[in-house]
Design an enzyme around this catalytic site. Structure first.
Site, PDB file in Angstrom:
ATOM      1  N   ASP A 597       0.847  -1.184   0.000  1.00  0.00           N
ATOM      2  CA  ASP A 597       0.000   0.000   0.000  1.00  0.00           C
ATOM      3  C   ASP A 597       0.889   1.242   0.000  1.00  0.00           C
ATOM      4  O   ASP A 597       1.886   1.304   0.732  1.00  0.00           O
ATOM      5  CB  ASP A 597      -0.915   0.004   1.233  1.00  0.00           C
ATOM      6  CG  ASP A 597      -1.948   1.101   1.151  1.00  0.00           C
ATOM      7  OD1 ASP A 597      -1.784   2.125   1.839  1.00  0.00           O
ATOM      8  OD2 ASP A 597      -2.911   0.941   0.387  1.00  0.00           O
ATOM      9  N   ASN A 605      -2.858  12.957  -3.664  1.00  0.00           N
ATOM     10  CA  ASN A 605      -4.023  13.384  -4.449  1.00  0.00           C
ATOM     11  C   ASN A 605      -4.500  14.764  -4.031  1.00  0.00           C
ATOM     12  O   ASN A 605      -4.819  15.612  -4.873  1.00  0.00           O
ATOM     13  CB  ASN A 605      -5.168  12.381  -4.290  1.00  0.00           C
ATOM     14  CG  ASN A 605      -5.052  11.216  -5.252  1.00  0.00           C
ATOM     15  OD1 ASN A 605      -4.396  11.313  -6.297  1.00  0.00           O
ATOM     16  ND2 ASN A 605      -5.667  10.088  -4.902  1.00  0.00           N
ATOM     17  N   ASP A 614      -2.194   9.398 -10.225  1.00  0.00           N
ATOM     18  CA  ASP A 614      -2.120   8.280 -11.171  1.00  0.00           C
ATOM     19  C   ASP A 614      -0.677   7.998 -11.574  1.00  0.00           C
ATOM     20  O   ASP A 614      -0.266   6.830 -11.704  1.00  0.00           O
ATOM     21  CB  ASP A 614      -2.949   8.593 -12.414  1.00  0.00           C
ATOM     22  CG  ASP A 614      -4.451   8.533 -12.138  1.00  0.00           C
ATOM     23  OD1 ASP A 614      -4.826   7.990 -11.084  1.00  0.00           O
ATOM     24  OD2 ASP A 614      -5.229   9.031 -12.969  1.00  0.00           O
ATOM     25  N   GLU A 640      -4.667   2.348  -4.559  1.00  0.00           N
ATOM     26  CA  GLU A 640      -3.207   2.379  -4.427  1.00  0.00           C
ATOM     27  C   GLU A 640      -2.667   1.100  -3.817  1.00  0.00           C
ATOM     28  O   GLU A 640      -1.539   1.064  -3.344  1.00  0.00           O
ATOM     29  CB  GLU A 640      -2.792   3.593  -3.576  1.00  0.00           C
ATOM     30  CG  GLU A 640      -3.109   3.486  -2.086  1.00  0.00           C
ATOM     31  CD  GLU A 640      -4.518   3.889  -1.737  1.00  0.00           C
ATOM     32  OE1 GLU A 640      -4.794   4.105  -0.550  1.00  0.00           O
ATOM     33  OE2 GLU A 640      -5.374   4.002  -2.660  1.00  0.00           O
TER      34      GLU A 640
END
Length: 722
Positions: A597, A605, A614, A640
């Site tokens: 993770d 973000n 992304d 993610e």
């Protein structure tokens, strides 16, 4: 329509004649003899009345007015609406050999004030007073009607006076009762009233359920009307004052006018929506809207004006309402099925209301039939409209079942097509296609035929007990329409089974011509709307799927890899991982799973936007592939989060690979284009299965717990599940 109107007119005058026929004989001034054994004596025909027009005469003076008393029939005051004070005189001679108490019942519960006087030593003695202007608990006898106990002396004539004031229509139906008989009759009456009001309450509950289910305003207006009409009956029967507002005389006096206006308002609202006036009678719809507005305003009049004026206004509105509703029914006639039930049900109620109104205006006598005609008509409305509503529910239910069946078929086909679209080999597609068609048609058997070299060949059947003759003698039918057992005999397909229902769907592409055939031994033919859904959908989709099989490789690539990271998708990863885990167990080899993770990805973000997010995901995916691709398979598990399965990898080896991944991200920052570099770190949970078989789900759960621990310990590290 003229013929029907003539018949109704004749019927009306016939009923008028019956109602107008006198039910009484000439009154006498002699005392009314009370036998020793009796149950009820109707005194109405024997009553004498004196009118105090100014309502100013002292009570004692009535004893000097004996010569001015008239019989109740001669006075002709039944149905009057005025401020007059009515004095009713009744003289009783009891033949019993003992003194006893009897009951005098005045069956007009909503009179404003009734005082009972006895004559003692040539003077008046007030025994009791009751009525709507006095609280109910003042009554000596707890009863919905006005009931007075009378103490009669044996073999003696005694005179009693009733002093009556009322703000509503005057009527004086008086009876003398033996107490035990009165109790028995009251019990029977309560039973009948219970049935009547039980039906009304059941209709309210029933239509409330319909309103909540169908959300049709017509039912709401109908509920309001039934409630209002039932309240009027409760008022006229005396139950409203007895049980609801006996402690509030002010409201009790005005309740009658209020609920008459209420009924006019909501019954017209119901008729307007139920009969669809806006569609079939726009002009009447406008008039109805005006009347509804007036009723809505005048609904508050009973609480502003005096009771007598309010009663007159309410009766005028009720009269206009009846005329307007009759006009509406004649205009709409029988356009809809609902209108037929409406006219049948309400015609008798309106006829009863008209009779009641004619009696109120003294056009016809105010007889018991005229008095209770609306109640009789209301039961007819309940029964007939119940049938009408049941009919409507039946049709609505059938329509809902049809829509439900449509939805079921469309959903089943959609789900089937969703699964069929994932199949990449032709035999499996045909097998699953047959199963889907059998499921949606509920036919238990099926075959698939291919047309090649001018003949049909069987390539798939769903059951071994299906017997097909080869070669199949089927001519080449039209491949542009569905076929049923009405179009073609099952023998044409070489089917030897005893079948009664058959359904065929042809499939044609540039390189393929085939036909799905499903059938049943039961008589379970599809309805036309079912065929109209199944045939075009199935034909279109199966034709497309068969054509797309040749493009399998390209499609496979699309299905296998995540479009953003180019690693395996979650679904394809799971499919492959299950096989690898089983193989590892069978080979007695260890297998490890890494769950990764990105740390604090939400901040990336939030601070840099989803486009940079992304790119960060792609950066991490690239690092994972470089480190792990040669050792196992890599998949994106969502957002993610990534997952890596490492066959033939011990716990120690998996930890080393995980540390290598951690270091790769520590040493190589994520460089933004034309911008600063970001430090991207990851947390990893490790789980190894080396002694017994663990499912992918179990391994994932263990790795997830280890990952959770890594995050709790500060992230940017590896935790091995112990």
């Amino acid at each position: 329509m003229k013929f029907i109107s003539s018949k109704l007119l004749i019927l009306f005058f016939f009923i008028y004649f019956l109602l107008s026929f006198p039910l009484y004989s000439k009154a006498t001034t002699d005392p009314i003899v009370v036998p020793e054994q009796f149950t009820e004596i109707s005194l109405t025909k024997e009553l004498h009345i004196y009118l105090d027009n100014n309502s100013e005469m002292p009570d004692e003076e009535i004893l000097q007015k004996q010569e001015e008393f008239l019989s109740l029939q001669e006075a002709n005051v039944s149905g009057d609406l005025s401020d007059v004070t009515y004095w009713i005189k009744v003289t009783l001679l009891d033949e019993a050999s003992f003194n006893r108490e009897l009951l005098l019942e005045l069956k007009k519960p909503h009179l404003s004030s009734v005082e009972l006087f006895s004559v003692k030593n040539e003077s008046l003695l007030l025994e009791e007073k009751m009525g709507y202007q006095y609280p109910f608990n003042m009554r000596e006898i707890d009863h919905r009607n006005l009931v007075f106990p009378l103490q009669l002396s044996s073999q003696q004539a005694e005179t009693f006076y009733l002093k009556i004031k009322t703000n509503s229509f005057f009527q004086a139906p008086v009876s003398l009762w033996e107490p035990i008989a009165f109790s028995a009759a009251n019990y029977e009456a309560q039973t009948l009233f219970g049935i009547y009001y039980g039906v009304m309450l059941a209709m309210i509950a029933y239509n409330s359920f319909l309103f909540l289910s169908l959300k049709d305003r017509a039912y709401l207006y109908y509920i309001c009307f039934i409630m209002g009409f039932m309240m009027l009956q409760l008022i006229w029967d005396g139950f409203a004052f007895q049980w609801l507002w006996g402690d509030y005389p002010w409201f009790a006096l005005r309740s009658n006018a209020f609920f008459i206006i209420w009924n006019s308002l909501f019954s017209l609202q119901f008729a307007k929506h139920f009969l669809q006036l806006k569609t079939y009678a726009p002009y009447l719809n406008k008039i109805a809207n005006i009347f509804i507005t007036i009723c809505s305003i005048l609904l508050f009049v009973p609480f502003i004006l005096d009771v007598t004026t309010s009663t007159r206004i309410s009766m005028l509105l009720a009269t206009v309402f009846v005329i307007l509703l009759i006009t509406t029914v004649m205009k709409v006639r029988l356009y809809t099925r609902e209108a037929k039930f409406f006219i049948l049900a309400w015609s008798l109620l309106f006829f009863g209301v008209i009779i009641n109104l004619l009696a109120a205006y003294k056009v016809i006598p105010l007889t018991p039939i005229a008095l209770y005609a609306p109640k009789i008509g209301s039961l007819v409305v309940v029964i007939v409209l119940s049938l009408g509503l049941a009919d409507k529910i039946k049709r609505i239910t059938a329509e809902k079942e049809r829509e439900a069946r449509k939805y079921y078929i469309q959903t089943l086909l959609q789900n089937s097509f969703s699964q069929l679209g994932k199949i990449k080999d032709f035999p499996t597609l045909i097998e699953r296609g047959l199963q889907s068609l059998m499921a949606v048609t509920k036919y238990e058997k099926g075959i698939y035929l291919v047309y090649e070299n001018e003949e049909w060949k069987l390539i798939k059947k769903t059951s071994e007990d299906i017997t097909i003759n080869q070669p199949i003698p089927l001519y080449k039918p039209s491949l542009e329409k569905k076929l049923t057992n009405l179009d073609i005999h099952p023998e044409a397909f070489g089917i030897e089974d005893d079948i009664n229902t058959l359904f065929c769907i042809p499939i044609t592409t540039e390189q393929h011509t085939g036909m799905f055939v499903v059938y049943s031994e039961e008589w379970t033919e599809l309805q036309s709307f079912e065929e109209d859904i199944i045939f075009p959908s199935f034909t279109e989709q199966l034709t497309l799927f068969i054509s797309n099989i040749k493009d399998y490789q390209l499609l496979k690539e699309t299905v296998m890899y995540d479009h953003l990271t180019k690693v395996f998708t979650r679904k394809y990863f799971i499919e492959n991982a299950d096989d690898l885990i089983v193989h590892a167990f069978q080979s007695e080899q260890p297998i490890s799973l890494l769950l990764l993770d990105i740390d604090h990805f939400k901040q990336v973000n939030d601070n840099y936007g989803h486009a940079i997010g992304d790119l960060a995901i792609q950066f991490v995916a690239k690092n994972i592939q470089e480190v792990c691709k040669e050792n196992g398979i890599v998949g994106r598990f969502g957002g993610e989060e990534f997952i890596v399965l490492l066959p033939n990898t011990t716990n120690k080896q998996a930890s080393q690979i995980a540390e290598k991944l951690i270091n790769a991200h520590r040493q190589q920052p994520f460089v933004l284009e034309n911008g600063p570099s970001l430090s991207i770190t990851i947390s990893i949970g490790v789980c190894t299965s080396d002694q017994y078989l663990m499912s992918l789900e179990d391994m994932f759960q263990c790795a997830d717990e280890a990952l959770y621990e890594a995050k709790n310990q500060g992230r940017n590290q590896v935790v091995v599940y112990s």
